[in-house]
Motif scaffolding. Structure first.
Motif, PDB file in Angstrom:
ATOM      1  N   GLN A  56      34.098  42.307  33.605  1.00  0.00           N
ATOM      2  CA  GLN A  56      34.624  43.559  34.142  1.00  0.00           C
ATOM      3  C   GLN A  56      35.274  43.387  35.503  1.00  0.00           C
ATOM      4  O   GLN A  56      35.262  44.290  36.325  1.00  0.00           O
ATOM      5  N   ARG A 111      43.053  48.855  39.308  1.00  0.00           N
ATOM      6  CA  ARG A 111      42.887  49.249  37.916  1.00  0.00           C
ATOM      7  C   ARG A 111      43.283  48.120  36.976  1.00  0.00           C
ATOM      8  O   ARG A 111      42.592  47.824  36.006  1.00  0.00           O
TER       9      ARG A 111
ATOM     10  N   THR B   2      38.171  54.216  29.229  1.00  0.00           N
ATOM     11  CA  THR B   2      38.730  53.310  28.212  1.00  0.00           C
ATOM     12  C   THR B   2      39.337  54.143  27.089  1.00  0.00           C
ATOM     13  O   THR B   2      39.243  55.369  27.106  1.00  0.00           O
ATOM     14  N   LYS B   4      38.218  54.434  24.343  1.00  0.00           N
ATOM     15  CA  LYS B   4      37.098  55.087  23.663  1.00  0.00           C
ATOM     16  C   LYS B   4      36.905  56.501  24.214  1.00  0.00           C
ATOM     17  O   LYS B   4      36.786  57.462  23.463  1.00  0.00           O
ATOM     18  N   ASP B   5      36.874  56.593  25.553  1.00  0.00           N
ATOM     19  CA  ASP B   5      36.744  57.902  26.190  1.00  0.00           C
ATOM     20  C   ASP B   5      37.902  58.793  25.773  1.00  0.00           C
ATOM     21  O   ASP B   5      37.740  59.976  25.505  1.00  0.00           O
ATOM     22  N   SER B  18      45.323  54.212  20.210  1.00  0.00           N
ATOM     23  CA  SER B  18      46.006  52.950  20.451  1.00  0.00           C
ATOM     24  C   SER B  18      47.462  53.038  20.029  1.00  0.00           C
ATOM     25  O   SER B  18      48.357  52.575  20.735  1.00  0.00           O
ATOM     26  N   PHE B  44      45.070  57.266  33.262  1.00  0.00           N
ATOM     27  CA  PHE B  44      44.503  56.149  32.500  1.00  0.00           C
ATOM     28  C   PHE B  44      45.481  54.975  32.406  1.00  0.00           C
ATOM     29  O   PHE B  44      46.683  55.165  32.314  1.00  0.00           O
ATOM     30  N   LEU B  46      45.758  50.960  30.450  1.00  0.00           N
ATOM     31  CA  LEU B  46      45.149  49.996  29.538  1.00  0.00           C
ATOM     32  C   LEU B  46      44.537  48.856  30.330  1.00  0.00           C
ATOM     33  O   LEU B  46      45.019  48.486  31.389  1.00  0.00           O
ATOM     34  N   ASN B  47      43.478  48.275  29.792  1.00  0.00           N
ATOM     35  CA  ASN B  47      42.863  47.101  30.399  1.00  0.00           C
ATOM     36  C   ASN B  47      43.649  45.860  29.970  1.00  0.00           C
ATOM     37  O   ASN B  47      43.639  45.463  28.809  1.00  0.00           O
ATOM     38  N   ALA B  50      41.703  42.957  28.210  1.00  0.00           N
ATOM     39  CA  ALA B  50      41.373  43.176  26.808  1.00  0.00           C
ATOM     40  C   ALA B  50      42.617  43.040  25.946  1.00  0.00           C
ATOM     41  O   ALA B  50      42.604  42.424  24.884  1.00  0.00           O
ATOM     42  N   LYS B  51      43.702  43.616  26.448  1.00  0.00           N
ATOM     43  CA  LYS B  51      44.952  43.564  25.695  1.00  0.00           C
ATOM     44  C   LYS B  51      45.395  42.122  25.479  1.00  0.00           C
ATOM     45  O   LYS B  51      45.699  41.704  24.367  1.00  0.00           O
TER      46      LYS B  51
END
Lengths: 332, 332
Positions: A56, A111, B2, B4-5, B18, B44, B46-47, B50-51
DNA sequence: TTGTACGCGTTATCAA
DNA sequence: TTGATAACGCGTACAA
C-alpha cells in the motif's frame, strides 16, 4: 520470472523465498544461499508494482521541482540523487512550471505513487496554506522557510533571503554607490522576491544618502534581466551607478544589456547577482554575487526528510550564505 | 477509496465500474453518468500499481539522461515533458553519470518499471553493441546516430557532428585563421568527440595553409575548457589565433582563461563553440557557435518513439544545425 | 525453520 | 448490458 518460479527452482516455498529476498530473519543459511544463487544467476528482480500494491505504498521519495531551467535546482537535484542512491530510495522527479501549484501536484502524487516523503524545490506559502493540510506524509520545503506555516509534517531549509539581499545592497552602498536599481521578481506573487526586496529596503533605510532609484520586476531568465535593465537605462535621468539583481541569470542579462548600450561593467555600472552559479565565475567580468550553499541545502533537506520519516519532529533550518566579491563591482 | 467502494456507492458491480473508468463500450449511459458523478465528487483515482500489475506493464515512457549538468539535455527534457504531458504518458526521468552504462540502466529499468519505450539522451555505441539486444521495447537514441548499429527496435535522431565541426573550423579558416587549436573530449571514449574531431581533420585537410596546432582533451565543463585552454597557451610558441571548442561550456571556460592571460576575445584570439546555449548570446563577447536544434531533436525523437510503439519500423533522422555568427570570431 | 493461504486493487473472461 | 470470479506478483499471518 516471479518468486513462484524461484520457489519451484529452489525447491523451497514462496514464503521462504520472500523472506530471503527481503533479508528477513528465520531463514537457514542454506536456504538463503541456494535461493540467492538462483536470483543472481537469473538476474531476478521483484515486481515493484506487486510489491507496492501489497504494501500500500512505494519505497520512493518524490521531488517536485518548480521551474526546469533553473541551474541551482539542477545542482540540488544532482546532490539529492547521489545521496538517495546511497540510501537505496528510488527518486520520483517531477518538474512543473513556475506558476503551477506544487501542493496540488503533491496531492496527486500521493494518490498515484504513494511516496514515503516529498521534497519541494521551491514553493509559495499561499499554496501550502490552501491545500497542504490534506497531505499526510513528511515533506521538506527547500529554499523557502516554512516555519511560519506551522505544519506538523513540513520541515524547511532556506537561505535567509532578506539578510542576503541586505548584504548585497549594503556592499554596493559601502563601495560608494548611491543610486542603485534593483531587478527581481513580482513582489506580490513571489515570496522569495518579497523577502529579498524587504532586505533591500532595510539596507537603504539604514543609509539615507543612498536610494533605490527603481525596482524592475521580471521573469528570472537571461532575457528577463536584459529587458528589465533596458527599462532602467531608458528611464534615463536618474543615472544609476549600480544594480542589484535577485538572480545571477538576471545579472548576466543585465550586464549584456549594459554592454549593448555602450557602457561597461563595472567601470560605468556595477552589478551584484544572487545564487552563485558556476557560470558567474567564468563570465566577463566575474560576477560578484550572493553565493547560496546548494549542496548544504540539499543535504540538510534530505536529512530532515529522512528524520521525519523516522518519526522526528519537523525542523526549520537556515543555511548561511556568502558574499562572493569578484569583479563586477567597482569602488566609487 | 477503491473501485470496490465505487461499486458499493453506485449500486453497480466491479465490472461495470471498471468498464466506465476505462471508457469501454457496452455500458449504459445511465451507469456511466451515475458512476462518473461519484468519481468526480470524491476525486477518485485508479491505483496505478494494481493496474500495472494486472496489465503486466506500465503506461510510462522512460528517459535516460547521461550527465546531469548538461543544459542542452535539460532543454530537451523540458520539451519532451511538455509533449508527453499532452499525450498522457507519465515520464520516468533517470539521470545517470557520464560514464555509467546507459544500456545496463535501461535493462534494469525494463525489469523494474516496464516502460512502453525508452528515450536515450546521449549514449555510446559500444554499450549498445554489448547489451542492447536484450532490450525488447522501442527505443530512440538522441544526439547520436544509431543507424550503423542496425537494431530492429532502435531509432535515432542526431546532428551531423562531423559536418558541424567541419563547418565551424572552415569558418575560422575562411576568416583567415591558420593556427587553430581544438578543445574537445576523449576521442577514444566519446563518440561525439570522435565525429567532431573527424570533421575538423577534414576541414584542415582541405586548406593546407591552415593547421590544427593542438588537440586538447578534457571534460565538458567550464573548468575543463579553462584548463585545456591553459595548456594551449602555456605551450607557447605556436601562437594560435583561434580555438574551436566542442561545446559552449568549453568555449566559455576557454575565453575566461584567455582573458586571465591578459588577452582579449576576439581581438587576440577567436573562439567558436558548439551547442548554442542561451547563455552564449548573453556572454561577452556573444558566442559564435554551432547551434543545435534541441527542440526539433526532442520532438522528432519522441515522434519516432511513439511511431515505433505503434509498430512502425525504426528510422534514423539527421536534424540540421546552423552556424550562428556573433562576436567571438575576428576576421584576420 | 518452513509452508499455506489470503488479500492488496485492478482487469478480463465468461456466464447470465 | 451487467455481474461473478479468476488471475496478476508479492508480503505476511498463522499453522506446521
Amino acid at each position: 520470472m516471479t518468486i513462484k518460479d524461484l520457489a519451484r527452482l529452489s525447491g523451497y516455498s514462496l514464503g521462504t523465498v520472500s523472506r530471503v529476498l527481503n533479508n528477513q530473519p528465520n531463514v537457514s543459511e542454506k536456504a538463503r544461499e541456494t535461493i540467492m544463487a538462483i536470483v543472481n544467476e537469473a538476474g531476478f528482480e521483484l515486481n515493484t508494482n506487486a510489491k507496492n500494491l501489497k504494501q500500500q505504498k512505494s519505497t520512493s521519495i518524490a521531488v517536485i521541482i518548480k521551474g526546469r531551467n533553473n541551474e541551482m535546482f539542477a545542482d540540488m537535484v544532482e546532490h539529492i540523487q547521489t545521496l538517495t542512491e546511497a540510501h537505496g530510495y528510488p527518486l520520483l522527479l517531477n518538474y512543473i512550471d513556475e506558476d503551477e501549484n506544487e501542493v496540488r501536484c503533491a496531492l496527486q502524487l500521493c494518490r498515484e505513487k504513494k511516496p514515503l516523503g516529498i521534497l519541494f524545490l521551491g514553493g509559495v506559502s499561499e499554496n501550502f496554506e490552501a491545500d497542504f493540510s490534506s497531505i499526510g506524509i513528511p515533506c521538506v520545503l527547500l529554499t523557502n522557510s516554512a516555519a511560519h506555516l506551522g505544519f506538523e509534517n513540513l520541515s524547511s531549509v532556506a537561505t535567509d533571503d532578506a539578510a542576503a539581499a541586505y548584504c548585497a545592497v549594503s556592499h554596493l552602498i559601502a563601495q560608494g554607490h548611491e543610486k542603485i536599481a534593483v531587478i527581481g521578481g513580482d513582489v506580490e506573487k513571489s515570496e522569495i522576491s518579497r523577502l529579498r526586496h524587504k532586505g533591500c529596503v532595510r539596507a537603504f533605510a539604514e543609509e539615507p544618502h543612498a536610494a533605490m532609484t527603481a525596482y524592475e520586476s521580471t521573469r528570472f531568465s537571461f532575457r528577463g534581466g536584459y529587458e528589465a535593465m533596458n527599462r532602467v537605462l531608458e528611464d534615463g535621468g536618474k543615472a544609476v551607478t549600480a544594480v542589484f539583481t535577485m538572480a545571477d541569470v538576471l545579472a548576466i542579462g543585465a550586464i549584456r544589456c549594459i554592454c549593448d548600450h555602450g557602457m561597461r561593467v563595472p567601470e560605468d555600472i556595477s552589478v551584484v547577482g544572487f545564487d552563485g552559479l558556476t557560470v558567474g565565475q567564468y563570465y566577463t567580468p566575474k560576477l560578484t554575487t550572493i553565493r547560496q550553499q546548494t549542496k548544504q541545502i540539499a543535504e540538510t533537506g534530505l536529512r530532515l526528510l529522512l528524520d521525519a520519516m523516522e518519526g522526528e519532529a519537523p525542523q526549520h533550518v537556515i543555511v548561511p550564505f556568502a558574499l562572493s566579491v569578484l569583479e563586477s563591482v567597482r569602488k566609487l
